[in-house]
Design a protein around this motif. Sequence first.
Motif, short mmCIF file in Angstrom:
data_model
loop_
_atom_site.label_atom_id
_atom_site.label_comp_id
_atom_site.label_asym_id
_atom_site.label_seq_id
_atom_site.Cartn_x
_atom_site.Cartn_y
_atom_site.Cartn_z
N SER A 67 0.83 -1.21 0.00
CA SER A 67 0.00 0.00 0.00
C SER A 67 0.86 1.25 0.00
O SER A 67 0.55 2.24 -0.67
N ILE A 68 1.94 1.21 0.76
CA ILE A 68 2.86 2.35 0.80
C ILE A 68 3.45 2.60 -0.59
O ILE A 68 3.48 3.75 -1.07
N LEU A 69 3.90 1.54 -1.24
CA LEU A 69 4.49 1.70 -2.57
C LEU A 69 3.46 2.20 -3.58
O LEU A 69 3.77 3.04 -4.43
N ASN A 70 2.23 1.68 -3.52
CA ASN A 70 1.19 2.16 -4.42
C ASN A 70 0.91 3.64 -4.19
O ASN A 70 0.67 4.40 -5.14
N ALA A 71 0.92 4.06 -2.93
CA ALA A 71 0.63 5.46 -2.62
C ALA A 71 1.67 6.40 -3.20
O ALA A 71 1.35 7.56 -3.53
N VAL A 72 2.92 5.93 -3.34
CA VAL A 72 3.96 6.80 -3.91
C VAL A 72 4.17 6.51 -5.39
O VAL A 72 5.15 6.95 -5.99
N GLY A 73 3.23 5.78 -6.00
CA GLY A 73 3.24 5.59 -7.45
C GLY A 73 4.09 4.46 -7.96
O GLY A 73 4.35 4.36 -9.16
N PRO A 89 2.78 -21.01 2.82
CA PRO A 89 3.54 -20.15 3.75
C PRO A 89 4.94 -19.81 3.26
O PRO A 89 5.46 -18.73 3.54
N ILE A 90 5.58 -20.76 2.53
CA ILE A 90 6.92 -20.46 1.99
C ILE A 90 6.84 -19.27 1.03
O ILE A 90 7.66 -18.35 1.06
N ALA A 91 5.81 -19.28 0.16
CA ALA A 91 5.62 -18.16 -0.77
C ALA A 91 5.28 -16.88 -0.04
O ALA A 91 5.72 -15.79 -0.41
N GLY A 92 4.48 -16.99 1.02
CA GLY A 92 4.13 -15.81 1.81
C GLY A 92 5.35 -15.14 2.40
O GLY A 92 5.46 -13.90 2.42
N LEU A 93 6.29 -15.94 2.89
CA LEU A 93 7.53 -15.39 3.44
C LEU A 93 8.34 -14.69 2.34
O LEU A 93 8.87 -13.59 2.55
N ALA A 94 8.40 -15.32 1.17
CA ALA A 94 9.12 -14.72 0.05
C ALA A 94 8.48 -13.40 -0.37
O ALA A 94 9.18 -12.41 -0.66
N GLN A 95 7.15 -13.35 -0.39
CA GLN A 95 6.46 -12.12 -0.76
C GLN A 95 6.74 -11.01 0.24
O GLN A 95 6.96 -9.85 -0.15
N MET A 96 6.71 -11.33 1.52
CA MET A 96 6.96 -10.32 2.55
C MET A 96 8.37 -9.74 2.43
O MET A 96 8.56 -8.52 2.47
N VAL A 97 9.36 -10.61 2.27
CA VAL A 97 10.75 -10.15 2.14
C VAL A 97 10.90 -9.29 0.89
O VAL A 97 11.56 -8.25 0.90
N TRP A 98 10.27 -9.70 -0.21
CA TRP A 98 10.31 -8.95 -1.46
C TRP A 98 9.78 -7.53 -1.27
O TRP A 98 10.39 -6.56 -1.73
N MET A 99 8.67 -7.40 -0.55
CA MET A 99 8.06 -6.08 -0.37
C MET A 99 8.88 -5.21 0.58
O MET A 99 8.98 -3.99 0.40
N ILE A 100 9.45 -5.81 1.61
CA ILE A 100 10.29 -5.04 2.54
C ILE A 100 11.50 -4.46 1.80
O ILE A 100 11.86 -3.29 1.98
N ILE A 101 12.12 -5.28 0.95
CA ILE A 101 13.27 -4.80 0.16
C ILE A 101 12.86 -3.69 -0.79
O ILE A 101 13.54 -2.66 -0.92
N ALA A 102 11.70 -3.88 -1.47
CA ALA A 102 11.21 -2.86 -2.42
C ALA A 102 10.92 -1.55 -1.69
O ALA A 102 11.20 -0.46 -2.22
N ALA A 103 10.34 -1.62 -0.50
CA ALA A 103 10.03 -0.41 0.25
C ALA A 103 11.30 0.32 0.68
O ALA A 103 11.38 1.56 0.62
N LYS A 104 12.30 -0.43 1.11
CA LYS A 104 13.57 0.21 1.49
C LYS A 104 14.20 0.92 0.31
O LYS A 104 14.73 2.03 0.44
N ARG A 105 14.14 0.28 -0.86
CA ARG A 105 14.71 0.91 -2.06
C ARG A 105 13.97 2.19 -2.44
O ARG A 105 14.54 3.08 -3.05
N ALA A 106 12.68 2.27 -2.07
CA ALA A 106 11.89 3.46 -2.36
C ALA A 106 12.00 4.50 -1.25
O ALA A 106 11.30 5.51 -1.28
N GLY A 107 12.88 4.24 -0.28
CA GLY A 107 13.04 5.18 0.83
C GLY A 107 11.94 5.09 1.85
O GLY A 107 11.71 6.02 2.62
#
Length: 523
Positions: free
Chosen positions: A149-155, A194-212
């Motif tokens: 949601s954070i990433l969507n909000a910043v485009g 659940p394995i995929a869920g963990l991968a999705q969460m890590v993916w989004m955390i990394i993407a959010a950090k890259r977006a500041g």
Amino acid sequence: MSFARAIATVGGITMISRVLGFVRDMLAARFLGAGMEADAFFVAFRLPNLFRSLFAEGAFTAAFLPMFSGTLQKEGEAAAKGLAEEALSFMVAILMIFSIIMALAMPWVVSILATGFRDDPAQFTLAVTLSHITFPYLALISITALFGSILNAVGRFGPFAAAPVLLNIVQITGLLMAGPLGIGAHWMLAYGVPIAGLAQMVWMIIAAKRAGMGLRLRRPRLTPRVKKLFALLAPGILGAGVYQFNLLVGTNLASWLPTGSVSWLQYADRLNQLPMSVIGVAVGTALLPLLSRQMAAGDQDGVKASLSRGLEFAALFGLPATVALMTIPAPLVHVLFKGGAFTAADATATAAALQAFAIGIPAFIVAKILSSAYFAKQDTRGPVRIAIVVLIGNVLVSLALIEPLGHVGLALAPGLTAWLNVVLLAIGLRRRGLLSFDDRLKSRLWRMGLAVIGLGAASIGLTELLARWLFTGTAPERIGALALVILGASLTYFALCFLLRATRMAEIKAMLRRSSNTPPPAA
């Protein structure tokens, strides 16, 4: 990113995810078929699917994103990140408690989801065990939804839209490894969740950090902003998830029908979800941040223009998808799923369910768009009141249709009541002065209607012409014939659209260049 480009980004990535999902479903059909293990897994998978729809594509995003966007616009990035950290910390604490409670109550939960399974102890026990395995996905996808949601909000729409791809990749890998490892396909599918869920969460955390937008995990506190968020979220869960709750009703009732009914509905819904996700979720995801900004700015005319453009996109792509699934369900199911443990009888039963499901596709897409206006206004109570009416209607229609039509009646019920949802949502928006079809939309809807009639005729004609290869040919011949039917019908539709001026190529290119803050002109 422009409004149209945002739709294209989310829709394109979602299409990739759905194609991979079809690969997974084709493998599942061949390895599992529509027997006891398949029915048990699909009941267990219904829970994480429900929560994915509610959180990743529904209530949490609908409640959190407008609050985050408003805070970002009015108070700045630091305040917005503070809100996100408060929400994250409180969410983690609540999810830990809820997950423990659900783990203890899982037999009771499964008995509600599939009451018919209680007559078969082996199937009931298997469904409970598989549900224990899949349920941790709830916590993982909820955290994923917050960062998305954070990433969507910043485009930045791409990372969140790509997250479901990971689920399909993990489950495809599991199915391919099931045979060599000597492990049942249903176990590999369940552990993959659940394995995929963990991968999705890590993916989004990394993407959010890259977006500041990296977040710290604070000590949980029930701040006024968190109270407001969860006050919006609670009713929004029912309002945003009406379709999924209707499917739960269908799954429960199907558990009383002959073995295979749950699986037939699941396989049919997988095809049905393609246009609903690619179009409905894409338009809704792109529209919500735009509407949130317009609502915060008090731009009522902008809201109405954006809704008209969203409905135009939905009609342009949603109408042909509906007609295609209603006119060629048998070729689709036979080519994609038939083989291995999935018999010709299974294919016929699934195709009948798919045709019934398709009736509700336009309604689901339109409801997704109209709901965005409520959520952008931070009104989740309006949709929930409507959802309660629709849920009651779905139960009544399902009970009325299950005896004469069996599992087909359970597929037909949510589609019929989805139209009731649209009517009630539209009435509410019109009373608020937020919904009116502009001249461009009115002019183009009937033109699209004529074009879609041509698509239906082309689909039926090409199916008859290529029937020999579609149903009795080799696998490459069946796939090639289906591709020709889809390609021929699609070319017919878009040729008619351009001929009748239902859309224009230059206009689409112009929309892709516009800023997302300014919707395309009405004429």
